[in-house]
Write a protein that holds these residues in place. Structure first.
Motif, PDB file in Angstrom:
ATOM      1  N   ASN A  28      25.857  30.883  14.895  1.00  0.00           N
ATOM      2  CA  ASN A  28      26.413  30.418  16.165  1.00  0.00           C
ATOM      3  C   ASN A  28      27.344  31.436  16.812  1.00  0.00           C
ATOM      4  OD1 ASN A  28      25.139  27.849  16.184  1.00  0.00           O
ATOM      5  ND2 ASN A  28      26.606  27.111  14.676  1.00  0.00           N
ATOM      6  N   GLY A  29      27.394  32.653  16.220  1.00  0.00           N
ATOM      7  CA  GLY A  29      28.201  33.709  16.808  1.00  0.00           C
ATOM      8  C   GLY A  29      29.686  33.562  16.598  1.00  0.00           C
ATOM      9  N   GLN A  30      30.090  32.673  15.678  1.00  0.00           N
ATOM     10  CA  GLN A  30      31.517  32.450  15.423  1.00  0.00           C
ATOM     11  C   GLN A  30      31.947  33.314  14.232  1.00  0.00           C
ATOM     12  OE1 GLN A  30      31.801  28.206  14.883  1.00  0.00           O
ATOM     13  NE2 GLN A  30      31.059  27.763  16.949  1.00  0.00           N
ATOM     14  N   MET A  31      32.130  34.618  14.507  1.00  0.00           N
ATOM     15  CA  MET A  31      32.363  35.582  13.430  1.00  0.00           C
ATOM     16  C   MET A  31      33.723  36.267  13.528  1.00  0.00           C
ATOM     17  SD  MET A  31      28.569  37.299  13.193  1.00  0.00           S
ATOM     18  CE  MET A  31      28.254  37.364  14.960  1.00  0.00           C
ATOM     19  N   ALA A  32      34.613  35.724  14.358  1.00  0.00           N
ATOM     20  CA  ALA A  32      35.913  36.367  14.568  1.00  0.00           C
ATOM     21  C   ALA A  32      36.713  36.485  13.270  1.00  0.00           C
ATOM     22  CB  ALA A  32      36.716  35.591  15.614  1.00  0.00           C
ATOM     23  N   ARG A  33      36.596  35.471  12.387  1.00  0.00           N
ATOM     24  CA  ARG A  33      37.370  35.488  11.142  1.00  0.00           C
ATOM     25  C   ARG A  33      36.518  35.928   9.940  1.00  0.00           C
ATOM     26  NH1 ARG A  33      40.812  29.794  11.565  1.00  0.00           N
ATOM     27  NH2 ARG A  33      41.848  30.258  13.567  1.00  0.00           N
ATOM     28  N   MET A  34      35.331  36.430  10.221  1.00  0.00           N
ATOM     29  CA  MET A  34      34.420  36.837   9.156  1.00  0.00           C
ATOM     30  C   MET A  34      34.558  38.342   8.919  1.00  0.00           C
ATOM     31  SD  MET A  34      30.307  36.060   8.994  1.00  0.00           S
ATOM     32  CE  MET A  34      30.607  34.384   9.590  1.00  0.00           C
ATOM     33  N   SER A  35      34.662  38.744   7.669  1.00  0.00           N
ATOM     34  CA  SER A  35      34.798  40.171   7.362  1.00  0.00           C
ATOM     35  C   SER A  35      33.494  40.890   7.681  1.00  0.00           C
ATOM     36  CB  SER A  35      35.132  40.368   5.879  1.00  0.00           C
ATOM     37  OG  SER A  35      34.017  40.062   5.063  1.00  0.00           O
ATOM     38  N   PRO A  36      33.569  42.190   8.022  1.00  0.00           N
ATOM     39  CA  PRO A  36      32.353  42.957   8.301  1.00  0.00           C
ATOM     40  C   PRO A  36      31.376  42.929   7.126  1.00  0.00           C
ATOM     41  CG  PRO A  36      34.300  44.174   9.017  1.00  0.00           C
ATOM     42  CD  PRO A  36      34.788  42.994   8.245  1.00  0.00           C
ATOM     43  N   GLU A  37      31.915  42.950   5.895  1.00  0.00           N
ATOM     44  CA  GLU A  37      31.047  42.942   4.720  1.00  0.00           C
ATOM     45  C   GLU A  37      30.244  41.638   4.638  1.00  0.00           C
ATOM     46  OE1 GLU A  37      34.273  43.560   4.698  1.00  0.00           O
ATOM     47  OE2 GLU A  37      34.315  45.729   4.300  1.00  0.00           O
ATOM     48  N   THR A  38      30.937  40.509   4.869  1.00  0.00           N
ATOM     49  CA  THR A  38      30.249  39.215   4.829  1.00  0.00           C
ATOM     50  C   THR A  38      29.226  39.115   5.957  1.00  0.00           C
ATOM     51  OG1 THR A  38      32.175  38.128   3.844  1.00  0.00           O
ATOM     52  CG2 THR A  38      30.569  36.717   4.951  1.00  0.00           C
ATOM     53  N   LEU A  83      20.043  48.116  32.865  1.00  0.00           N
ATOM     54  CA  LEU A  83      21.031  47.032  32.761  1.00  0.00           C
ATOM     55  C   LEU A  83      20.725  46.155  31.554  1.00  0.00           C
ATOM     56  CD1 LEU A  83      23.364  45.327  34.082  1.00  0.00           C
ATOM     57  CD2 LEU A  83      21.537  44.010  35.185  1.00  0.00           C
ATOM     58  N   PHE A  84      19.457  45.798  31.389  1.00  0.00           N
ATOM     59  CA  PHE A  84      19.030  44.939  30.285  1.00  0.00           C
ATOM     60  C   PHE A  84      19.370  45.582  28.943  1.00  0.00           C
ATOM     61  CE2 PHE A  84      16.005  42.667  27.571  1.00  0.00           C
ATOM     62  CZ  PHE A  84      16.114  41.376  28.062  1.00  0.00           C
ATOM     63  N   GLY A  85      19.162  46.908  28.850  1.00  0.00           N
ATOM     64  CA  GLY A  85      19.484  47.607  27.614  1.00  0.00           C
ATOM     65  C   GLY A  85      20.956  47.540  27.279  1.00  0.00           C
ATOM     66  N   GLY A  86      21.823  47.691  28.298  1.00  0.00           N
ATOM     67  CA  GLY A  86      23.258  47.588  28.066  1.00  0.00           C
ATOM     68  C   GLY A  86      23.666  46.194  27.628  1.00  0.00           C
ATOM     69  N   LEU A  87      23.060  45.172  28.230  1.00  0.00           N
ATOM     70  CA  LEU A  87      23.347  43.791  27.846  1.00  0.00           C
ATOM     71  C   LEU A  87      22.930  43.522  26.403  1.00  0.00           C
ATOM     72  CD1 LEU A  87      22.087  41.950  31.069  1.00  0.00           C
ATOM     73  CD2 LEU A  87      24.461  42.195  30.342  1.00  0.00           C
ATOM     74  N   GLN A  88      21.757  44.034  26.024  1.00  0.00           N
ATOM     75  CA  GLN A  88      21.245  43.819  24.676  1.00  0.00           C
ATOM     76  C   GLN A  88      22.192  44.362  23.611  1.00  0.00           C
ATOM     77  OE1 GLN A  88      18.826  41.671  23.904  1.00  0.00           O
ATOM     78  NE2 GLN A  88      16.965  42.879  23.722  1.00  0.00           N
ATOM     79  N   LYS A  89      22.815  45.498  23.903  1.00  0.00           N
ATOM     80  CA  LYS A  89      23.702  46.122  22.918  1.00  0.00           C
ATOM     81  C   LYS A  89      24.875  45.214  22.546  1.00  0.00           C
ATOM     82  CE  LYS A  89      22.679  50.896  24.224  1.00  0.00           C
ATOM     83  NZ  LYS A  89      23.193  52.138  24.848  1.00  0.00           N
ATOM     84  N   VAL A  90      25.288  44.376  23.483  1.00  0.00           N
ATOM     85  CA  VAL A  90      26.435  43.492  23.249  1.00  0.00           C
ATOM     86  C   VAL A  90      26.004  42.105  22.786  1.00  0.00           C
ATOM     87  CG1 VAL A  90      28.392  42.337  24.359  1.00  0.00           C
ATOM     88  CG2 VAL A  90      27.884  44.727  24.905  1.00  0.00           C
ATOM     89  N   LEU A  91      24.958  41.577  23.411  1.00  0.00           N
ATOM     90  CA  LEU A  91      24.596  40.180  23.177  1.00  0.00           C
ATOM     91  C   LEU A  91      23.673  39.978  21.977  1.00  0.00           C
ATOM     92  CD1 LEU A  91      24.097  39.185  26.905  1.00  0.00           C
ATOM     93  CD2 LEU A  91      26.026  38.601  25.439  1.00  0.00           C
ATOM     94  N   LYS A  92      22.806  40.930  21.706  1.00  0.00           N
ATOM     95  CA  LYS A  92      21.885  40.768  20.578  1.00  0.00           C
ATOM     96  C   LYS A  92      22.613  40.676  19.235  1.00  0.00           C
ATOM     97  CE  LYS A  92      17.651  42.653  18.558  1.00  0.00           C
ATOM     98  NZ  LYS A  92      16.627  43.735  18.631  1.00  0.00           N
ATOM     99  N   PRO A  93      23.644  41.524  18.973  1.00  0.00           N
ATOM    100  CA  PRO A  93      24.374  41.378  17.706  1.00  0.00           C
ATOM    101  C   PRO A  93      25.073  40.031  17.555  1.00  0.00           C
ATOM    102  CG  PRO A  93      24.788  43.526  18.674  1.00  0.00           C
ATOM    103  CD  PRO A  93      24.083  42.715  19.710  1.00  0.00           C
ATOM    104  N   ARG A  94      25.293  39.330  18.663  1.00  0.00           N
ATOM    105  CA  ARG A  94      25.906  38.003  18.608  1.00  0.00           C
ATOM    106  C   ARG A  94      24.847  36.892  18.601  1.00  0.00           C
ATOM    107  NH1 ARG A  94      31.291  38.182  20.245  1.00  0.00           N
ATOM    108  NH2 ARG A  94      31.299  35.966  19.715  1.00  0.00           N
ATOM    109  N   ASN A  95      23.601  37.282  18.337  1.00  0.00           N
ATOM    110  CA  ASN A  95      22.485  36.342  18.190  1.00  0.00           C
ATOM    111  C   ASN A  95      22.120  35.596  19.467  1.00  0.00           C
ATOM    112  OD1 ASN A  95      22.024  36.712  15.283  1.00  0.00           O
ATOM    113  ND2 ASN A  95      24.050  35.776  15.084  1.00  0.00           N
ATOM    114  N   TYR A  96      22.379  36.235  20.621  1.00  0.00           N
ATOM    115  CA  TYR A  96      21.930  35.668  21.887  1.00  0.00           C
ATOM    116  C   TYR A  96      20.590  36.275  22.274  1.00  0.00           C
ATOM    117  CZ  TYR A  96      26.425  33.443  22.873  1.00  0.00           C
ATOM    118  OH  TYR A  96      27.521  32.639  22.830  1.00  0.00           O
TER     119      TYR A  96
END
Length: 335
Positions: A28-38, A83-96
């Motif tokens: 759900n993209g709620q990773m603010a308190r999740m460590s990078p390793e996890t 534009l789409f490529g720039g958006l993907q770089k930010v949103l895809k890692p957040r599972n959007y």
């Protein structure tokens, strides 16, 4: 044929050595308190096991579809995939996932696209607008859907929305001063009035104002309804012996038309006239030892638009409502 086994969220959690809640937060993209390793471990297990969460179940649990709607003015313009490529770089890692629609620079089509995406219950909208009236965004405001406007100029920004564009006025004014300092006395702008929201409009107004202040002549050539042969004759007619003239296409597609027109007219740069343009997407350096450019960082526009939308989704408001991305001056040999 053996029935394919369905991988469950519990199995992902077991293999990753984390709780089901942690996997759910990741999805759900709620990773603010999740460590990078996890985060990396959970992501790798999901990929290795080919886990596919139920989109319907996810939406019901999180009140989120994890879909972002993107509406561009013209899908054939190179601006759109950049534009789409720039958006993907930010949103895809957040599972959007991104749902891309083209309005074909038609206000009615744009309204239909907005309605279609709102019915899909997208988590947010990123729009390159063809309409500048606030009423065009009323359905978005009423639905409470987070919104970021890119590139286009609108009369009034909806509440809690963000606007990301290039520094059109500043970079255009600097270019006009440079042309004046180089001894040019006339500027021929080449544009196409597709929509009142087009970023060409503030550039055109800036050239007109700066030319008047610097006592330079300005001729605006609007290609709407015309072909390259018309442009060739117009450029030829805009030349006066003893008065140095520069042609200034106000967006990348107009540079294509201008180069074709110069060839049809038998004119070369910088011998017969000067040439400077917005955008060329990295091929202008191969033309005549390089075209002088004002290069927009469209990838950065997309990245900042994605970050702004995430901020609105998570907090309800953007960190900044107006974001201007600097334009880079690329030196060539066309002036």
């Amino acid at each position: 044929m053996a029935k394919r086994r369905t991988i469950t969220i519990k199995e992902v959690a077991r293999v990753a050595g984390v709780s089901v809640t942690t996997v759910s937060n990741y999805l759900n993209g709620q990773m603010a308190r999740m460590s990078p390793e996890t985060r990396d471990k959970v992501g790798k297990v999901i990929e290795d096991l080919h886990y596919q969460p139920s989109s319907a179940a996810q939406s019901m649990r999180s009140n989120s579809t994890k879909i972002i709607g993107v509406i561009v003015g013209d899908i054939s313009n190179v601006f759109s995939p950049l534009l789409f490529g720039g958006l993907q770089k930010v949103l895809k890692p957040r599972n959007y996932s991104l749902m891309l629609l083209s309005a074909d620079n038609d206000p009615d089509d744009e309204s239909r696209c907005i309605g279609k995406l709102l019915r899909q219950h997208v988590d947010g909208l990123i729009i390159q607008p063809t309409q500048d009236e606030p009423e065009a965004f009323y359905p978005i405001t009423v639905s409470g859907t987070p919104l970021v406007i890119v590139d286009g100029i609108v009369r009034a920004l909806p509440r809690n929305a963000a606007h990301v564009t290039s520094d059109n006025t500043t970079s255009t004014a600097a270019m006009c001063r440079e042309l004046h300092e180089r001894g040019y006395g006339r500027i021929l702008t080449v544009s196409e009035s597709t929509a009142p929201t087009s970023s060409q409009m503030p550039r055109l107004r800036t050239v007109a104002g700066c030319a008047a202040d610097l006592h330079m002549e300005h001729v605006a050539l609007d290609m709407r309804g015309h072909d390259d042969a018309w442009l060739a004759e117009s450029i030829r007619g805009g030349l006066t012996p003893g008065l140095r003239t520069a042609v200034f296409p106000l967006m990348g597609p107009m540079l294509f038309h201008t180069l074709d027109a110069l060839m049809l007219a038998g004119l070369s740069f910088p011998d017969d006239l000067g040439l400077v343009s917005f955008d060329d997407w990295n091929w202008g350096r191969f033309i005549g030892h390089g075209v002088d450019l004002l290069q927009r960082d469209i990838d950065e526009i997309g990245r900042l638009a994605g970050e702004s939308l995430l901020r609105i989704i998570e907090t309800g408001s953007p960190e900044r409502s107006e974001i201007s991305v600097p334009t880079k001056r690329i030196a060539g040999h066309s002036l």
